[in-house]
Design a protein around this motif. Structure first.
Motif, PDB file in Angstrom:
ATOM      1  N   ASP A 153       0.815  -1.226   0.000  1.00  0.00           N
ATOM      2  CA  ASP A 153       0.000   0.000   0.000  1.00  0.00           C
ATOM      3  C   ASP A 153       0.844   1.271   0.000  1.00  0.00           C
ATOM      4  O   ASP A 153       0.591   2.206  -0.763  1.00  0.00           O
ATOM      5  CB  ASP A 153      -0.948  -0.008   1.198  1.00  0.00           C
ATOM      6  N   TRP A 154       1.855   1.346   0.888  1.00  0.00           N
ATOM      7  CA  TRP A 154       2.624   2.588   0.986  1.00  0.00           C
ATOM      8  C   TRP A 154       3.436   2.837  -0.279  1.00  0.00           C
ATOM      9  O   TRP A 154       3.652   3.999  -0.670  1.00  0.00           O
ATOM     10  CB  TRP A 154       3.508   2.586   2.222  1.00  0.00           C
ATOM     11  N   GLN A 155       3.859   1.775  -0.968  1.00  0.00           N
ATOM     12  CA  GLN A 155       4.560   1.965  -2.233  1.00  0.00           C
ATOM     13  C   GLN A 155       3.608   2.467  -3.318  1.00  0.00           C
ATOM     14  O   GLN A 155       3.967   3.342  -4.103  1.00  0.00           O
ATOM     15  CB  GLN A 155       5.193   0.644  -2.684  1.00  0.00           C
ATOM     16  N   ARG A 156       2.397   1.921  -3.344  1.00  0.00           N
ATOM     17  CA  ARG A 156       1.414   2.380  -4.328  1.00  0.00           C
ATOM     18  C   ARG A 156       1.092   3.857  -4.143  1.00  0.00           C
ATOM     19  O   ARG A 156       0.914   4.595  -5.115  1.00  0.00           O
ATOM     20  CB  ARG A 156       0.144   1.529  -4.232  1.00  0.00           C
ATOM     21  N   PRO A 163       4.382   9.392 -10.281  1.00  0.00           N
ATOM     22  CA  PRO A 163       4.475   8.408 -11.369  1.00  0.00           C
ATOM     23  C   PRO A 163       5.569   8.743 -12.375  1.00  0.00           C
ATOM     24  O   PRO A 163       6.163   7.830 -12.969  1.00  0.00           O
ATOM     25  CB  PRO A 163       3.081   8.453 -12.013  1.00  0.00           C
ATOM     26  N   GLU A 164       5.839  10.045 -12.589  1.00  0.00           N
ATOM     27  CA  GLU A 164       6.874  10.411 -13.557  1.00  0.00           C
ATOM     28  C   GLU A 164       8.242   9.867 -13.128  1.00  0.00           C
ATOM     29  O   GLU A 164       8.995   9.329 -13.951  1.00  0.00           O
ATOM     30  CB  GLU A 164       6.964  11.936 -13.708  1.00  0.00           C
ATOM     31  N   MET A 208       5.503  -5.231 -15.942  1.00  0.00           N
ATOM     32  CA  MET A 208       4.923  -4.577 -17.107  1.00  0.00           C
ATOM     33  C   MET A 208       3.595  -3.919 -16.746  1.00  0.00           C
ATOM     34  O   MET A 208       3.303  -2.789 -17.175  1.00  0.00           O
ATOM     35  CB  MET A 208       4.719  -5.599 -18.233  1.00  0.00           C
ATOM     36  N   ARG A 209       2.777  -4.577 -15.927  1.00  0.00           N
ATOM     37  CA  ARG A 209       1.501  -3.990 -15.513  1.00  0.00           C
ATOM     38  C   ARG A 209       1.719  -2.743 -14.653  1.00  0.00           C
ATOM     39  O   ARG A 209       0.946  -1.782 -14.732  1.00  0.00           O
ATOM     40  CB  ARG A 209       0.672  -5.025 -14.763  1.00  0.00           C
ATOM     41  N   LEU A 210       2.763  -2.739 -13.838  1.00  0.00           N
ATOM     42  CA  LEU A 210       3.066  -1.549 -13.045  1.00  0.00           C
ATOM     43  C   LEU A 210       3.445  -0.376 -13.945  1.00  0.00           C
ATOM     44  O   LEU A 210       3.058   0.767 -13.684  1.00  0.00           O
ATOM     45  CB  LEU A 210       4.195  -1.849 -12.055  1.00  0.00           C
ATOM     46  N   CYS A 211       4.196  -0.653 -14.993  1.00  0.00           N
ATOM     47  CA  CYS A 211       4.554   0.388 -15.957  1.00  0.00           C
ATOM     48  C   CYS A 211       3.294   0.908 -16.643  1.00  0.00           C
ATOM     49  O   CYS A 211       3.099   2.130 -16.778  1.00  0.00           O
ATOM     50  CB  CYS A 211       5.546  -0.175 -16.973  1.00  0.00           C
ATOM     51  N   ASP A 216      -0.962   5.057 -17.295  1.00  0.00           N
ATOM     52  CA  ASP A 216      -2.400   5.368 -17.244  1.00  0.00           C
ATOM     53  C   ASP A 216      -2.685   6.518 -16.283  1.00  0.00           C
ATOM     54  O   ASP A 216      -3.565   7.349 -16.546  1.00  0.00           O
ATOM     55  CB  ASP A 216      -3.191   4.131 -16.823  1.00  0.00           C
ATOM     56  N   LEU A 217      -1.953   6.569 -15.170  1.00  0.00           N
ATOM     57  CA  LEU A 217      -2.139   7.678 -14.230  1.00  0.00           C
ATOM     58  C   LEU A 217      -1.876   9.023 -14.889  1.00  0.00           C
ATOM     59  O   LEU A 217      -2.496  10.031 -14.536  1.00  0.00           O
ATOM     60  CB  LEU A 217      -1.202   7.500 -13.026  1.00  0.00           C
ATOM     61  N   LEU A 218      -0.953   9.038 -15.846  1.00  0.00           N
ATOM     62  CA  LEU A 218      -0.590  10.273 -16.542  1.00  0.00           C
ATOM     63  C   LEU A 218      -1.343  10.437 -17.855  1.00  0.00           C
ATOM     64  O   LEU A 218      -1.083  11.392 -18.598  1.00  0.00           O
ATOM     65  CB  LEU A 218       0.920  10.282 -16.809  1.00  0.00           C
TER      66      LEU A 218
END
Length: 249
Positions: A153-156, A163-164, A208-211, A216-218
């Motif tokens: 959680d804290w990393q997310r 995200p950049e 890859m999903r984390l990337c 997507d956040l950006l």
């Protein structure tokens, strides 16, 4: 320093009449420490400066960057006395990125020294600390693409805020900015056009999903030309990536 369980076992052995020499060999505890325990002298461990289990603070922007580097080209290895080595492998072709990797390691844990270990064509940026596993709970035996990789959680929360920088770490390790080309027929003539795009390659579907999630956040569009390769090719998207990643050289 020794944990409380080891101390309790040693005290029980002393109470049973076992010699200090025998206990020292069996438990790996120095005889000086055993004598202190026997005589009631308990040395208090200094408070840890770990941001997760102690009193330290975490430079969140630098950590987001370092997390991307770790997931791409980083690893932890265990050494003596529960000390871990954080190692970020860097290509010697990009000295600026080696300096950058060293800088973010120092920013995340400024109280530890950072070393450069050179090999053929590669420089590993390294730092030793007992608490690196606290900051990288993804650490486990085996290669990353053969095991589950998930952020806690804290990393997310940190990745969602920066995200950049997380993407900068990922693309600086396992990505690149390349020039592609295509041809078009204009007024009966074939013309060649070049355009830049970003590529990210990783064998771990989880990484890859984390990337993908960070892009997507950006609201940066991407596509998957292969299962282990991600492409960002639209002109506007490449322009945005240039603002926080850019060419490696």
């Amino acid at each position: 320093m020794y944990d409380e369980q080891t101390r309790a076992i040693a005290l029980a052995a002393m109470a049973a009449g076992e010699s200090l020499n025998a206990i020292s060999k069996r438990l790996g505890v120095s005889r000086a420490a055993l004598r202190d325990w026997r005589d009631g002298k308990v040395r208090r461990s200094p408070m840890s400066n770990c941001p997760r289990c102690g009193s330290g603070t975490l430079d969140a922007p630098s950590y987001a960057h370092l997390l991307g580097l770790y997931l791409g080209d980083g690893c932890l290895s265990r050494h003596r006395r529960e000390v871990y080595a954080l190692r970020i492998a860097c290509d010697d072709a990009y000295p600026r990125l080696i300096d950058e990797a060293e800088g973010v390691v120092r920013a995340v844990h400024p109280n530890r020294s950072v070393h450069r270990v050179r090999a053929v064509g590669c420089t590993s940026v390294m730092s030793y600390w007992k608490h690196w596993p606290c900051l990288f709970p993804q650490h486990a035996p085996g290669r990353k693409h053969l095991r589950r990789i998930e952020l806690v959680d804290w990393q997310r929360e940190i990745v969602a805020e920066y995200p950049e920088l997380f993407l900068r770490g990922l693309f600086n390790s396992d990505g690149c900015r390349v020039a592609n080309w295509t041809t078009r027929t204009v007024a009966g003539q074939t013309k060649r056009y070049e355009y830049p795009r970003y590529m990210f390659s990783n064998e771990s579907a989880d990484i890859m999903r984390l990337c993908q999630a960070a892009l997507d956040l950006l609201h940066i569009p991407w596509r998957m030309p292969r299962p282990n390769a991600l492409s960002v090719a639209r002109r506007e998207a490449v322009g945005r990536m240039d603002g926080f990643v850019g060419p490696k050289a």
